[in-house]
Each structure stands twice: as C-alpha cells, then as structure tokens.
Scaffold this motif. Structure first.
Motif, PDB file in Angstrom:
ATOM      1  N   LEU A 196       0.843  -1.192   0.000  1.00 47.98           N
ATOM      2  CA  LEU A 196       0.000   0.000   0.000  1.00 47.98           C
ATOM      3  C   LEU A 196       0.873   1.235   0.000  1.00 47.98           C
ATOM      4  CD1 LEU A 196      -1.555   0.509   3.587  1.00 47.98           C
ATOM      5  CD2 LEU A 196       0.597  -0.607   3.107  1.00 47.98           C
ATOM      6  N   THR A 197       0.286   2.350  -0.431  1.00 43.78           N
ATOM      7  CA  THR A 197       1.002   3.617  -0.356  1.00 43.78           C
ATOM      8  C   THR A 197       0.842   4.127   1.067  1.00 43.78           C
ATOM      9  OG1 THR A 197       0.506   4.047  -2.685  1.00 43.78           O
ATOM     10  CG2 THR A 197       1.228   5.912  -1.344  1.00 43.78           C
ATOM     11  N   PHE A 198       1.857   3.872   1.864  1.00 48.89           N
ATOM     12  CA  PHE A 198       1.757   4.026   3.315  1.00 48.89           C
ATOM     13  C   PHE A 198       1.320   5.423   3.728  1.00 48.89           C
ATOM     14  CE2 PHE A 198       2.358   2.439   7.424  1.00 48.89           C
ATOM     15  CZ  PHE A 198       3.159   3.263   8.197  1.00 48.89           C
ATOM     16  N   SER A 199       1.813   6.433   3.044  1.00 45.07           N
ATOM     17  CA  SER A 199       1.503   7.804   3.433  1.00 45.07           C
ATOM     18  C   SER A 199       0.070   8.204   3.112  1.00 45.07           C
ATOM     19  CB  SER A 199       2.482   8.778   2.777  1.00 45.07           C
ATOM     20  OG  SER A 199       2.422   8.666   1.380  1.00 45.07           O
ATOM     21  N   ASN A 200      -0.679   7.341   2.466  1.00 52.96           N
ATOM     22  CA  ASN A 200      -2.100   7.584   2.214  1.00 52.96           C
ATOM     23  C   ASN A 200      -3.003   6.987   3.279  1.00 52.96           C
ATOM     24  OD1 ASN A 200      -1.535   8.978  -0.113  1.00 52.96           O
ATOM     25  ND2 ASN A 200      -2.019   7.282  -1.494  1.00 52.96           N
ATOM     26  N   TYR A 201      -2.381   6.420   4.313  1.00 47.94           N
ATOM     27  CA  TYR A 201      -3.153   5.698   5.319  1.00 47.94           C
ATOM     28  C   TYR A 201      -2.884   6.208   6.725  1.00 47.94           C
ATOM     29  CZ  TYR A 201      -4.615   2.242   1.908  1.00 47.94           C
ATOM     30  OH  TYR A 201      -5.191   1.623   0.833  1.00 47.94           O
ATOM     31  N   ASP A 202      -3.966   6.382   7.458  1.00 44.24           N
ATOM     32  CA  ASP A 202      -3.886   6.552   8.898  1.00 44.24           C
ATOM     33  C   ASP A 202      -3.679   5.163   9.505  1.00 44.24           C
ATOM     34  OD1 ASP A 202      -6.688   8.796   8.636  1.00 44.24           O
ATOM     35  OD2 ASP A 202      -4.556   9.251   8.475  1.00 44.24           O
ATOM     36  N   MET A 203      -2.950   5.124  10.593  1.00 49.52           N
ATOM     37  CA  MET A 203      -2.642   3.847  11.219  1.00 49.52           C
ATOM     38  C   MET A 203      -3.171   3.815  12.648  1.00 49.52           C
ATOM     39  SD  MET A 203      -1.150   2.223   8.814  1.00 49.52           S
ATOM     40  CE  MET A 203      -0.555   0.782   9.712  1.00 49.52           C
ATOM     41  N   THR A 233       3.057   5.784  23.247  1.00 50.29           N
ATOM     42  CA  THR A 233       3.297   6.782  22.204  1.00 50.29           C
ATOM     43  C   THR A 233       3.336   6.099  20.846  1.00 50.29           C
ATOM     44  OG1 THR A 233       4.609   8.139  23.728  1.00 50.29           O
ATOM     45  CG2 THR A 233       4.822   8.596  21.374  1.00 50.29           C
ATOM     46  N   ILE A 234       2.555   6.615  19.938  1.00 52.31           N
ATOM     47  CA  ILE A 234       2.564   6.121  18.559  1.00 52.31           C
ATOM     48  C   ILE A 234       3.422   7.048  17.706  1.00 52.31           C
ATOM     49  CG2 ILE A 234       1.165   5.740  16.499  1.00 52.31           C
ATOM     50  CD1 ILE A 234      -1.132   4.990  18.226  1.00 52.31           C
ATOM     51  N   SER A 235       4.189   6.435  16.829  1.00 51.33           N
ATOM     52  CA  SER A 235       4.967   7.198  15.857  1.00 51.33           C
ATOM     53  C   SER A 235       5.007   6.410  14.561  1.00 51.33           C
ATOM     54  CB  SER A 235       6.382   7.479  16.380  1.00 51.33           C
ATOM     55  OG  SER A 235       7.069   6.263  16.616  1.00 51.33           O
ATOM     56  N   LYS A 248      10.354   4.272   6.150  1.00 53.04           N
ATOM     57  CA  LYS A 248      10.553   2.857   6.482  1.00 53.04           C
ATOM     58  C   LYS A 248       9.253   2.064   6.412  1.00 53.04           C
ATOM     59  CE  LYS A 248      14.615   3.577   9.408  1.00 53.04           C
ATOM     60  NZ  LYS A 248      15.217   3.374  10.756  1.00 53.04           N
ATOM     61  N   ILE A 249       8.174   2.736   6.085  1.00 53.87           N
ATOM     62  CA  ILE A 249       6.846   2.118   5.947  1.00 53.87           C
ATOM     63  C   ILE A 249       6.506   1.331   7.215  1.00 53.87           C
ATOM     64  CG2 ILE A 249       5.330   1.043   4.245  1.00 53.87           C
ATOM     65  CD1 ILE A 249       7.597   0.899   2.312  1.00 53.87           C
ATOM     66  N   THR A 250       6.705   1.988   8.337  1.00 53.85           N
ATOM     67  CA  THR A 250       6.530   1.322   9.623  1.00 53.85           C
ATOM     68  C   THR A 250       5.870   2.263  10.628  1.00 53.85           C
ATOM     69  OG1 THR A 250       8.503  -0.030   9.235  1.00 53.85           O
ATOM     70  CG2 THR A 250       7.720   0.109  11.493  1.00 53.85           C
ATOM     71  N   VAL A 251       4.994   1.695  11.431  1.00 52.65           N
ATOM     72  CA  VAL A 251       4.399   2.423  12.544  1.00 52.65           C
ATOM     73  C   VAL A 251       4.819   1.733  13.834  1.00 52.65           C
ATOM     74  CG1 VAL A 251       2.234   1.115  12.443  1.00 52.65           C
ATOM     75  CG2 VAL A 251       2.261   3.389  13.475  1.00 52.65           C
ATOM     76  N   TYR A 252       4.994   2.531  14.872  1.00 56.83           N
ATOM     77  CA  TYR A 252       5.503   2.019  16.138  1.00 56.83           C
ATOM     78  C   TYR A 252       4.535   2.326  17.280  1.00 56.83           C
ATOM     79  CZ  TYR A 252       9.787   2.280  13.360  1.00 56.83           C
ATOM     80  OH  TYR A 252      10.720   2.149  12.367  1.00 56.83           O
ATOM     81  N   LEU A 253       4.629   1.515  18.310  1.00 53.69           N
ATOM     82  CA  LEU A 253       3.894   1.781  19.544  1.00 53.69           C
ATOM     83  C   LEU A 253       4.872   1.585  20.702  1.00 53.69           C
ATOM     84  CD1 LEU A 253       1.173   2.410  20.930  1.00 53.69           C
ATOM     85  CD2 LEU A 253       0.827  -0.064  21.127  1.00 53.69           C
TER      86      LEU A 253
END
Length: 125
Positions: free
Chosen positions: A26-33, A68-70, A75-80
């Motif tokens: 997916l186009t990562f920057s087009n998505y809320d996570m 904290t979410i970032s 890197k097409i990655t979301v963190y918690l």
C-alpha cells in the motif's frame, strides 16, 4: 496488503516494550494507522492512532501518557512505544490501516480496512 506486527513479549509491570508494524502493498503515506488490542475474553479495544503524516495522534484514556505512537513513512513502519506497563495491558496487539480522508473514525476499528496478525504482550505483576 500486509501488515506485520512484531515486538511483543513478556515484560514485568513497570517495564517497556516497543511494537513495530511493517506495511507492504500500500502507499503508506495515504493511510492513517491504528493500534488496537484484545485481551483474553474481552472485546477488541482501541489503543491509539496516528494520521498519515504523523502530525496527529489520539489515545485511549487507559494508555494516555504511557504509550506513544509514531511512524516512519520512509521505512513504511508504525511504532507503539509502551512504557509503565501494567498487567491489564496484557493482550494481543494489532496494527491496522485506514485510508485517509475516507468516511468513519480513526478511533473505530470497524472503519479500518487492513489488519495485521497481532503480537502478544504479556505483563507480569
């Protein structure tokens, strides 16, 4: 689309863990996570969310000030990042993706179109 969550494990109360969710297809920057969790015998609950560019976050009251979410769109990655963990944080944690600017709420898991497989977090007392 694949969302691969990792980083779960066993930690003592008061400890910290950092979960990662790597996205592909997916186009990562087009998505809320979003991050959600489900404890044994309980319904899935919202943990937190971050918008497409990372400029807006929201958290459940139960984790506010501790989690904290970032995200790193390169890197097409979301963190918690989870600090001051409590036994009641024990659950399977899921990451999810919601197309930005579509109907629905970032706080509602039913409005997310793609889900990862989950990673187990166990907090011992």
């Amino acid at each position: 689309v694949q969302l691969q969550a990792s980083g779960g494990g066993l930690v003592q109360a008061g400890g910290s863990l950092k979960l990662s969710c790597a996205a592909s297809g997916l186009t990562f920057s087009n998505y809320d996570m979003g991050w959600f969790r489900q404890a044994p015998g309980k319904e899935r609950e919202f943990v937190g969310t971050i918008n497409r560019w990372g400029g807006s976050t929201a958290y459940a009251d139960s984790v506010k000030g501790r989690f904290t979410i970032s995200r790193d769109n390169a890197k097409i990655t979301v963190y918690l990042q989870m600090n001051s963990l409590k036994p009641e944080d024990t659950a399977v944690y899921y990451c999810a993706a919601k197309r930005s600017f579509t109907s629905g709420s970032r706080l509602n898991g039913n409005d997310y179109g793609f889900w990862g497989q989950g990673t187990l977090v166990t907090v011992s007392s």
